[in-house]
Write an enzyme that holds these catalytic residues in place. Sequence first.
Site, PDB file in Angstrom:
ATOM      1  N   HIS A  60      30.394 -19.871  13.503  1.00 44.99           N
ATOM      2  CA  HIS A  60      31.819 -20.045  13.805  1.00 44.99           C
ATOM      3  C   HIS A  60      32.081 -21.473  14.259  1.00 44.99           C
ATOM      4  O   HIS A  60      31.151 -22.249  14.471  1.00 44.99           O
ATOM      5  CB  HIS A  60      32.310 -19.009  14.820  1.00 44.99           C
ATOM      6  CG  HIS A  60      31.716 -19.127  16.200  1.00 44.99           C
ATOM      7  ND1 HIS A  60      30.374 -19.044  16.463  1.00 44.99           N
ATOM      8  CD2 HIS A  60      32.316 -19.296  17.415  1.00 44.99           C
ATOM      9  CE1 HIS A  60      30.162 -19.149  17.769  1.00 44.99           C
ATOM     10  NE2 HIS A  60      31.320 -19.319  18.370  1.00 44.99           N
ATOM     11  N   HIS A  62      33.310 -22.839  16.994  1.00 40.03           N
ATOM     12  CA  HIS A  62      33.305 -23.321  18.378  1.00 40.03           C
ATOM     13  C   HIS A  62      32.273 -24.448  18.464  1.00 40.03           C
ATOM     14  O   HIS A  62      31.211 -24.382  17.827  1.00 40.03           O
ATOM     15  CB  HIS A  62      32.947 -22.186  19.353  1.00 40.03           C
ATOM     16  CG  HIS A  62      34.121 -21.303  19.673  1.00 40.03           C
ATOM     17  ND1 HIS A  62      33.983 -19.999  20.096  1.00 40.03           N
ATOM     18  CD2 HIS A  62      35.454 -21.555  19.618  1.00 40.03           C
ATOM     19  CE1 HIS A  62      35.191 -19.489  20.306  1.00 40.03           C
ATOM     20  NE2 HIS A  62      36.104 -20.407  20.015  1.00 40.03           N
ATOM     21  N   ASP A  64      30.046 -25.520  20.439  1.00 38.42           N
ATOM     22  CA  ASP A  64      28.634 -25.339  20.803  1.00 38.42           C
ATOM     23  C   ASP A  64      27.817 -24.708  19.672  1.00 38.42           C
ATOM     24  O   ASP A  64      26.624 -24.462  19.825  1.00 38.42           O
ATOM     25  CB  ASP A  64      28.488 -24.539  22.110  1.00 38.42           C
ATOM     26  CG  ASP A  64      29.191 -23.190  22.096  1.00 38.42           C
ATOM     27  OD1 ASP A  64      30.124 -23.005  21.290  1.00 38.42           O
ATOM     28  OD2 ASP A  64      28.807 -22.309  22.889  1.00 38.42           O
ATOM     29  N   HIS A  65      28.466 -24.470  18.525  1.00 42.86           N
ATOM     30  CA  HIS A  65      27.730 -23.931  17.368  1.00 42.86           C
ATOM     31  C   HIS A  65      27.764 -24.850  16.151  1.00 42.86           C
ATOM     32  O   HIS A  65      27.055 -24.614  15.192  1.00 42.86           O
ATOM     33  CB  HIS A  65      28.280 -22.539  16.996  1.00 42.86           C
ATOM     34  CG  HIS A  65      27.972 -21.527  18.052  1.00 42.86           C
ATOM     35  ND1 HIS A  65      26.985 -20.578  17.912  1.00 42.86           N
ATOM     36  CD2 HIS A  65      28.489 -21.357  19.298  1.00 42.86           C
ATOM     37  CE1 HIS A  65      26.917 -19.856  19.024  1.00 42.86           C
ATOM     38  NE2 HIS A  65      27.822 -20.305  19.873  1.00 42.86           N
ATOM     39  N   ASP A 210      28.346 -15.671  18.057  1.00 43.72           N
ATOM     40  CA  ASP A 210      28.759 -15.038  19.300  1.00 43.72           C
ATOM     41  C   ASP A 210      29.516 -13.754  18.980  1.00 43.72           C
ATOM     42  O   ASP A 210      30.244 -13.698  17.989  1.00 43.72           O
ATOM     43  CB  ASP A 210      29.710 -15.958  20.072  1.00 43.72           C
ATOM     44  CG  ASP A 210      29.046 -17.255  20.526  1.00 43.72           C
ATOM     45  OD1 ASP A 210      27.847 -17.436  20.292  1.00 43.72           O
ATOM     46  OD2 ASP A 210      29.743 -18.106  21.085  1.00 43.72           O
ATOM     47  N   HIS A 268      21.920 -17.302  23.984  1.00 46.98           N
ATOM     48  CA  HIS A 268      23.289 -17.708  24.310  1.00 46.98           C
ATOM     49  C   HIS A 268      23.616 -17.436  25.776  1.00 46.98           C
ATOM     50  O   HIS A 268      24.688 -16.938  26.125  1.00 46.98           O
ATOM     51  CB  HIS A 268      24.310 -17.029  23.384  1.00 46.98           C
ATOM     52  CG  HIS A 268      25.614 -17.777  23.312  1.00 46.98           C
ATOM     53  ND1 HIS A 268      26.713 -17.451  24.080  1.00 46.98           N
ATOM     54  CD2 HIS A 268      25.992 -18.853  22.598  1.00 46.98           C
ATOM     55  CE1 HIS A 268      27.702 -18.285  23.808  1.00 46.98           C
ATOM     56  NE2 HIS A 268      27.282 -19.150  22.910  1.00 46.98           N
TER      57      HIS A 268
HETATM   58 ZN    ZN Z   1      31.893 -19.016  20.496  1.00 50.49          ZN
END
Ligand code: ZN
Length: 301
Positions: A60, A62, A64-65, A210, A268
């Site tokens: 996805h 976001h 942090d990914h 996530d 995570h």
């Molecule tokens: Zn996320």
Amino acid sequence: MKLNILGCYAATPRSLNNPTAQVLEIKNHLFLIDCGEGTQVQLRKSKVRFSRINHIFISHLHGDHFFGLPGLVSTFRLLGRKTPLHVYGPKGIKEAITLLLKLGDSWTNYPLLFHELTSSESELVFEDNTVTVSTIPLQHRVYTNGFLFKEKPGQRQLNVAAAEKYSIDRCYYQNIKNGRDIRLEDNRLIANAELTFDPPKPKSYAFCSDTAYTTSIVPLIKDVDVLYHEATFLETEKDLAPKTKHATAKEAASIAKAANVGQLILGHFSTRYKSIELFKEEAQTIFSNVALADDGKEFQL
Ligand SMILES: [Zn+2]
């Protein structure tokens, strides 16, 4: 199959905590799964050959990914890459990356191919003669997919002693491995099962991060050998989990149990906790075979 955890912490990078990225070695592939900030440095530390990465799967959008992706795409160019790079991720990923390349007038000198995902149903996104990769739709604040990596069954393995017993010429060995029966000169038909062993059981790995706790993924990951499931929180913060669409260690363990997986790897983690051992203790109240991801940790699957 080998899993190399490059980063497994939530939100912001810290001196000892990298955001999500992992490398899965399966058959002759080296798949990069998510690409948080710092992925290149972690790849260097793990001595992964950059040139072996041809497929990147992004769960996805976001930061942090995937904030490590533009840097990695750019480094591939500086390293003189010529081979195509395939990126699988949510719709919008092509626009995000190509805008940066355009503004910097730094187009890649290798084919950069985006496979944008929009389906809310599981779909096959990669297949060759050794592996398949399909999506696992997850429930998060933005459109998110996990990925299911499956080996295909290998060839049957030749039972050399049995073949020699019937004095079968070596030129038929490949046919036998392909599953053929063999007719001898005296016209006897020898069944393939008598001349071969079953191939090793194909392995499977499911990456789920996530996501909020959702049993909708259970049928998709049923009986996988290894499940990586996010566990951002412990039960002490269980009211935060549904609000932020994340899961607790206990919820991840419930999914592992319901799906009858072989092993659960948790990751995570929120950096609010002093020790990640607490995640294992909490998960093991539900499911016994639990391991903790950690940056730089390698799992033989
Ligand atoms: Zn996320």
